[in-house]
Write a protein that holds these residues in place. Structure first.
Motif, PDB file in Angstrom:
ATOM      1  N   ASN A  21      28.135  -2.265  -0.230  1.00 53.64           N
ATOM      2  CA  ASN A  21      29.478  -1.496   0.223  1.00 53.64           C
ATOM      3  C   ASN A  21      30.021  -1.033  -0.936  1.00 53.64           C
ATOM      4  N   LEU A  22      29.903  -1.745  -2.031  1.00 54.27           N
ATOM      5  CA  LEU A  22      30.821  -1.316  -3.412  1.00 54.27           C
ATOM      6  C   LEU A  22      29.982  -0.051  -3.828  1.00 54.27           C
ATOM      7  N   ILE A  23      28.649   0.047  -3.817  1.00 53.37           N
ATOM      8  CA  ILE A  23      27.772   0.991  -4.011  1.00 53.37           C
ATOM      9  C   ILE A  23      27.983   2.243  -3.470  1.00 53.37           C
ATOM     10  N   ALA A  24      28.087   2.011  -2.368  1.00 49.38           N
ATOM     11  CA  ALA A  24      28.488   3.023  -1.119  1.00 49.38           C
ATOM     12  C   ALA A  24      29.632   3.842  -1.526  1.00 49.38           C
ATOM     13  N   VAL A  25      30.713   3.042  -1.538  1.00 49.64           N
ATOM     14  CA  VAL A  25      31.859   3.698  -2.222  1.00 49.64           C
ATOM     15  C   VAL A  25      31.832   4.487  -3.435  1.00 49.64           C
ATOM     16  N   LYS A  26      31.274   3.901  -4.516  1.00 50.35           N
ATOM     17  CA  LYS A  26      31.199   4.634  -5.659  1.00 50.35           C
ATOM     18  C   LYS A  26      30.085   5.800  -5.659  1.00 50.35           C
ATOM     19  N   LEU A  27      29.190   5.970  -4.681  1.00 46.93           N
ATOM     20  CA  LEU A  27      28.131   7.046  -4.275  1.00 46.93           C
ATOM     21  C   LEU A  27      29.145   8.381  -3.725  1.00 46.93           C
ATOM     22  N   LEU A  28      30.330   8.193  -3.173  1.00 51.86           N
ATOM     23  CA  LEU A  28      31.150   9.068  -2.864  1.00 51.86           C
ATOM     24  C   LEU A  28      31.553  10.060  -3.926  1.00 51.86           C
ATOM     25  N   PHE A 168      40.980   6.198  -5.633  1.00 50.74           N
ATOM     26  CA  PHE A 168      40.949   4.720  -5.792  1.00 50.74           C
ATOM     27  C   PHE A 168      42.082   4.017  -6.067  1.00 50.74           C
ATOM     28  N   ARG A 169      43.109   4.804  -6.679  1.00 46.71           N
ATOM     29  CA  ARG A 169      44.446   4.015  -6.938  1.00 46.71           C
ATOM     30  C   ARG A 169      45.097   4.050  -5.395  1.00 46.71           C
ATOM     31  N   VAL A 170      45.204   5.078  -4.620  1.00 47.28           N
ATOM     32  CA  VAL A 170      46.003   5.128  -3.397  1.00 47.28           C
ATOM     33  C   VAL A 170      45.407   4.360  -2.530  1.00 47.28           C
ATOM     34  N   ALA A 171      44.002   4.283  -2.299  1.00 43.13           N
ATOM     35  CA  ALA A 171      43.258   3.718  -1.266  1.00 43.13           C
ATOM     36  C   ALA A 171      42.533   2.186  -1.852  1.00 43.13           C
ATOM     37  N   SER A 172      43.098   1.735  -2.769  1.00 46.05           N
ATOM     38  CA  SER A 172      42.618   0.291  -3.263  1.00 46.05           C
ATOM     39  C   SER A 172      42.371  -0.536  -2.416  1.00 46.05           C
ATOM     40  N   LYS A 173      43.453  -1.056  -1.690  1.00 48.52           N
ATOM     41  CA  LYS A 173      43.441  -2.046  -0.484  1.00 48.52           C
ATOM     42  C   LYS A 173      42.307  -1.607   0.477  1.00 48.52           C
ATOM     43  N   GLU A 174      42.145  -0.493   0.893  1.00 48.44           N
ATOM     44  CA  GLU A 174      41.214  -0.218   2.023  1.00 48.44           C
ATOM     45  C   GLU A 174      39.796  -0.292   1.361  1.00 48.44           C
ATOM     46  N   LYS A 176      38.883  -2.475  -1.165  1.00 50.42           N
ATOM     47  CA  LYS A 176      38.784  -3.715  -1.252  1.00 50.42           C
ATOM     48  C   LYS A 176      38.356  -4.320   0.198  1.00 50.42           C
ATOM     49  N   HIS A 177      39.041  -4.069   1.081  1.00 55.34           N
ATOM     50  CA  HIS A 177      38.637  -4.539   2.576  1.00 55.34           C
ATOM     51  C   HIS A 177      37.139  -3.954   2.869  1.00 55.34           C
ATOM     52  N   ILE A 178      36.956  -2.884   2.590  1.00 53.46           N
ATOM     53  CA  ILE A 178      35.568  -2.573   2.939  1.00 53.46           C
ATOM     54  C   ILE A 178      34.211  -3.315   2.200  1.00 53.46           C
ATOM     55  N   THR A 179      34.789  -3.552   0.894  1.00 49.22           N
ATOM     56  CA  THR A 179      33.580  -4.263   0.036  1.00 49.22           C
ATOM     57  C   THR A 179      33.805  -5.818   0.538  1.00 49.22           C
ATOM     58  N   VAL A 180      35.191  -6.381   0.626  1.00 46.04           N
ATOM     59  CA  VAL A 180      34.857  -7.910   1.328  1.00 46.04           C
ATOM     60  C   VAL A 180      34.253  -7.951   2.805  1.00 46.04           C
ATOM     61  N   LEU A 181      34.584  -6.725   3.730  1.00 43.22           N
ATOM     62  CA  LEU A 181      33.868  -6.801   4.954  1.00 43.22           C
ATOM     63  C   LEU A 181      32.457  -6.871   4.730  1.00 43.22           C
ATOM     64  N   GLY A 182      31.836  -6.220   3.800  1.00 46.13           N
ATOM     65  CA  GLY A 182      30.463  -6.038   3.623  1.00 46.13           C
ATOM     66  C   GLY A 182      29.893  -7.442   3.272  1.00 46.13           C
ATOM     67  N   GLY A 183      30.699  -8.319   2.497  1.00 49.62           N
ATOM     68  CA  GLY A 183      30.457  -9.743   2.048  1.00 49.62           C
ATOM     69  C   GLY A 183      30.345 -10.521   3.192  1.00 49.62           C
ATOM     70  N   VAL A 184      31.269 -10.341   4.042  1.00 49.47           N
ATOM     71  CA  VAL A 184      31.552 -11.201   4.994  1.00 49.47           C
ATOM     72  C   VAL A 184      30.341 -11.088   6.068  1.00 49.47           C
ATOM     73  N   LEU A 185      30.011  -9.754   6.381  1.00 46.97           N
ATOM     74  CA  LEU A 185      28.723  -9.507   7.181  1.00 46.97           C
ATOM     75  C   LEU A 185      27.714 -10.003   6.725  1.00 46.97           C
ATOM     76  N   GLY A 186      27.252  -9.734   5.366  1.00 48.27           N
ATOM     77  CA  GLY A 186      26.318 -10.492   4.754  1.00 48.27           C
ATOM     78  C   GLY A 186      26.195 -11.855   5.066  1.00 48.27           C
ATOM     79  N   PHE A 187      27.286 -12.625   4.644  1.00 50.52           N
ATOM     80  CA  PHE A 187      27.280 -14.087   4.968  1.00 50.52           C
ATOM     81  C   PHE A 187      26.867 -14.408   6.295  1.00 50.52           C
ATOM     82  N   LEU A 188      27.637 -13.797   7.245  1.00 53.99           N
ATOM     83  CA  LEU A 188      27.281 -14.192   8.746  1.00 53.99           C
ATOM     84  C   LEU A 188      25.704 -13.960   8.951  1.00 53.99           C
TER      85      LEU A 188
END
Length: 208
Positions: A21-28, A168-174, A176-188
């Motif tokens: 998810n982090l790479i996907a965001v960076k690839l934007l 990235f400054r304006v949408a930093s929370k969103e 972060k939520h995207i990358t964390v959600l990717g981690g949670v889904l991967g864990f599940l």
């Protein structure tokens, strides 16, 4: 061995989900320029840099047609309050000019009466003149000024590095939520794999 799988699979899944998810965001945004992958017929470029001109054109057209038309700008400037303030300012200027430029041989009371009369006449006529000028100027500007084109040119000339930092400054929370959600889904997903391994292990265990 099963304990190791039960421990590592969810952690590896979380790491993979977070990383992808982090790479996907960076690839934007990255890479900014087309990059040819060695030995492969593949060219990689960030989504926004690659579609920058199309996005800028679409945003400009949308803003001009739906959000901020030229008539909207004219209405913001050409208001009753603005016309009143301009009329008052012009009347005051005329009054001051009459008081200063009228020959000194004319008595002060007459000079003031003339200045007041002329200022009142100007203030009465100015609103109509302003309305006429506003219509004429708006018509000419409408043919020359294209808001959509201005926005498109400005977006195309805006540095991608700066745009990336702003987003990235304006949408930093969103983000972060995207990358964390990717981690949670991967864990599940890792837990589900552990469950399947456990069920398979139980099924292979001989019954005594």
């Amino acid at each position: 061995m099963f304990f190791i799988y039960a421990l590592t699979l969810p952690l590896v899944g979380a790491l993979i989900g977070w990383g992808t998810n982090l790479i996907a965001v960076k690839l934007l945004f990255r890479p900014y320029r087309p990059y040819k992958v060695p030995f492969l017929p593949l060219v990689i470029q960030g989504l926004l840099p690659k579609r920058r001109q199309d996005l800028a054109r679409s945003i400009g057209e949308t803003v001009e047609s739906e959000l901020l038309t030229f008539d909207d700008l004219v209405k913001q400037v050409h208001t009753e309050e603005m016309t009143k303030r301009l009329s008052q300012a012009i009347g005051d200027a005329v009054h001051e000019a009459m008081m200063v430029r009228t020959p000194g041989i004319i008595p002060g009371s007459i000079k003031k009466a003339l200045a007041d009369t002329l200022a009142d006449m100007v203030e009465d006529r100015v609103p109509g003149i302003i309305d006429w000028l506003a219509d004429e100027v708006a018509q000419a500007a409408r043919e020359e000024i294209k808001i959509g084109r201005m926005i498109e040119d400005r977006m195309n000339s805006f540095p991608l590095e700066t745009l990336e930092k702003v987003i990235f400054r304006v949408a930093s929370k969103e983000i972060k939520h995207i990358t964390v959600l990717g981690g949670v889904l991967g864990f599940l997903i890792g837990l589900v794999q552990v469950l399947f391994l456990y069920l398979a292990r139980v099924a292979d265990t001989p019954v005594i």
